[in-house]
Design an enzyme around this catalytic site. Structure first.
Site, mmCIF file in Angstrom:
data_model
loop_
_atom_site.group_PDB
_atom_site.id
_atom_site.type_symbol
_atom_site.label_atom_id
_atom_site.label_comp_id
_atom_site.label_asym_id
_atom_site.label_seq_id
_atom_site.Cartn_x
_atom_site.Cartn_y
_atom_site.Cartn_z
ATOM 1 N N GLU A 299 52.663 27.002 15.015
ATOM 2 C CA GLU A 299 52.801 25.555 14.813
ATOM 3 C C GLU A 299 52.170 25.115 13.493
ATOM 4 O O GLU A 299 52.740 24.307 12.754
ATOM 5 C CB GLU A 299 52.184 24.801 15.989
ATOM 6 N N HIS B 20 65.711 28.531 16.998
ATOM 7 C CA HIS B 20 64.801 29.516 17.589
ATOM 8 C C HIS B 20 65.480 30.869 17.792
ATOM 9 O O HIS B 20 64.808 31.887 17.949
ATOM 10 C CB HIS B 20 64.253 29.007 18.921
#
Length: 535
Positions: free
Chosen positions: A349, A437
């Protein structure tokens, strides 16, 4: 639902320097001294760009603005710029100008297929706004005219751009910018800017780790003064509640406090335990970028980000948000995932912030896959950097947060991405249509092959078996060299619209810069891309 009557959104293109030069500027470049300042390098690059309109896909009425300057040890400079045409932002028009120590032109990295062309809107802003609106998000503010060039063909088109806000299906906040063609009324681009990763004292995952804290009166705060005052807060299982541009409720973000400076007990029963993991993850990521690349924080400005742990109710996700410069972590659903504060998730992140501050890879299509892969790559690199005996380094993503009910051992597998059932092992014409993803699998696989090679092997007790699309057998160059090549490519050569073919060029340029043209490392980069069908 359409929402009107509100103030326009803030500027869509932020720059770190205001120096601009029209392409018609005839001033010749003036070589700086080897110790020239960043402003001098920026001015030199702008002047060098002025007479190169054809090469830079820039006609009259185009201006550039410098946002970053990188100077290599040998004096080579890489000057990142944004572009406007007739004072309108050209999204996907960003570029990097490369010059020798003495100011010689070494070329430029850019994604535009052609120069913008003048035009006038045929679609009204109100009609475009109706197109941008959808059932799960609301348009906030008015539209802005831009040139959108981040589509698959990379041709700039006049467009209305809107900000929409809402929630993603799993409860993650959503902030999507929508570009609507100002001539045809069709949607050109939807860009989610809250980057998620479904995936975590004494931490739940990291074990006993050292923490830098801040003493305040008779208590300690989980705030690190040595790393830009990065801190971790308990969101108390609350979620943000926002209406239009106003957030009526923000989940708590005040730093956690403790009386004796001993945080967590290694179990989820102590709410400080996962906060330890989150803080440790940001610490290791900060240290990795600083000690490996000299990067002083996510924005390279010494500013710390912050963490929000215990977000939402059974929220099984984590996300980076540019607007708050923060990472947010859920506690998981309790059946498939535990708290999402493992070291690699935290590093993943936080690395989204690095991408946002450098190449700004748009979160869609192939560039979106490269964005996600960049975070996975640096997550693996942070694990190898940390050398944590409780969370051993590997090329798996999110392995610590998975519970028996998940039915698999990790979120993603870099050695063979298709093991998750959805990710791509190699490139095809369909790659850009996948969720980011899953399209990330191509770059993840490339990186694993570059670092470790193909075939079966066991590293730190983890078994891998990496195939190649062309049947080749590869030897790796090690994760340190592979990571340095990727970081150099990201910061010096990739732009917002870089696709997989562009990533191959960027990493080859980076390998040549770092190890020399014709080096074993450069040859390994070419071979690893070919092994995932990027030629």
């Amino acid at each position: 639902m359409k929402r009107a009557g509100l103030a326009a959104t803030t500027a869509l293109v932020a720059v770190a320097a205001t120096t601009q030069a029209a392409l018609a500027d005839p001033r010749p470049p003036s070589p700086p001294t080897p110790s020239a300042s960043a402003p001098a390098v920026a001015a030199r690059a702008l002047a060098a760009a002025a007479p190169r309109g054809d090469e830079l896909k820039a006609g009259p009425d185009t201006s550039f603005a410098v946002t970053d300057v990188i100077v290599d040890r040998d004096g080579t400079t890489h000057t990142r710029m944004t572009r406007t045409y007739r004072r309108l932002p050209v999204l996907g028009g960003d570029l990097v100008v490369h010059q020798t120590r003495t100011g010689g032109w070494k070329g430029a990295s850019l994604g535009l297929a052609e120069a913008p062309a003048a035009g006038t809107p045929k679609v009204r802003a109100d009609d475009a706004e109706e197109t941008a609106d959808d059932s799960r998000r609301d348009v906030v503010g008015g539209g802005q005219l831009v040139y959108e060039a981040r589509t698959a063909d990379r041709v700039p088109r006049l467009a209305w751009r809107f900000r929409t806000e809402g929630r993603q299906p799993d409860g993650t906040p959503s902030r999507v910018y929508v570009s609507v063609d100002a001539k045809t009324g069709k949607v050109l681009m939807r860009e989610e800017t809250v980057h998620t990763d479904a995936g975590q004292g004494r931490g739940l995952y990291g074990g006993t780790v050292p923490l830098e804290t801040t003493r305040s009166g008779g208590t300690f705060q989980l705030s690190d003064p040595t790393r830009g005052n990065t801190h971790t807060a308990d969101s108390k299982n609350q979620s943000d509640f926002c209406f239009l541009i106003f957030c009526l409720w923000r989940a708590p973000s005040t730093a956690l406090t403790d009386a004796d400076n001993a945080w967590g007990d290694g179990t989820a029963g102590d709410r400080a335990t996962v906060a330890v993991d989150a803080q440790y993850g940001t610490n290791m990521t900060w240290d990795f970028f600083k000690n490996t690349f000299g990067r002083n924080g996510i924005g390279n400005d010494g500013k710390g980000s912050y963490n929000r742990a215990h977000y939402g109710n059974k929220y099984a996700n984590a996300f980076w948000d540019d607007s708050c410069f923060c990472m947010t972590y859920g506690d998981g659903d309790g059946t498939k995932m535990g708290p999402l504060t493992s070291l690699d998730v935290a590093a993943h992140e936080m690395s989204h912030g690095v991408t946002s501050k450098t190449a700004k890879l748009v979160y869609s299509g192939e560039s979106g896959g490269l964005n996600e892969a960049t975070s996975d790559i640096f997550a693996a690199a942070v694990e190898f950097y940390a050398k944590n005996g409780t969370d051993v380094p590997d090329y798996l993503v999110g392995e610590k947060i998975m519970l028996p009910g998940a039915g698999r051992s990790a979120l993603r597998y870099m050695d063979r991405p298709s093991r998750d059932g959805k990710s791509a092992d190699s490139w095809s014409a369909e790659t850009g249509k996948l969720d980011v993803h899953y399209s990330s699998g191509v770059a993840n696989h490339f990186f694993y092959l570059l670092a470790e090679g193909s075939g079966k092997k066991t590293l730190h007790g983890v078994e891998y078996d990496s195939p190649t699309a062309n049947g080749s057998s590869l030897n790796g160059i090690g994760i340190d060299a592979a990571t340095r090549i990727w970081y150099k490519a990201l910061t010096a050569y990739m732009t917002s619209s870089t696709n997989y073919a562009g990533a191959r060029t960027a990493t080859l340029n980076a390998a040549n810069d770092l190890f020399g043209a014709g080096s074993a490392q450069s040859a390994a980069v070419a071979a690893a891309w070919s092994a995932v069908n990027v030629n």
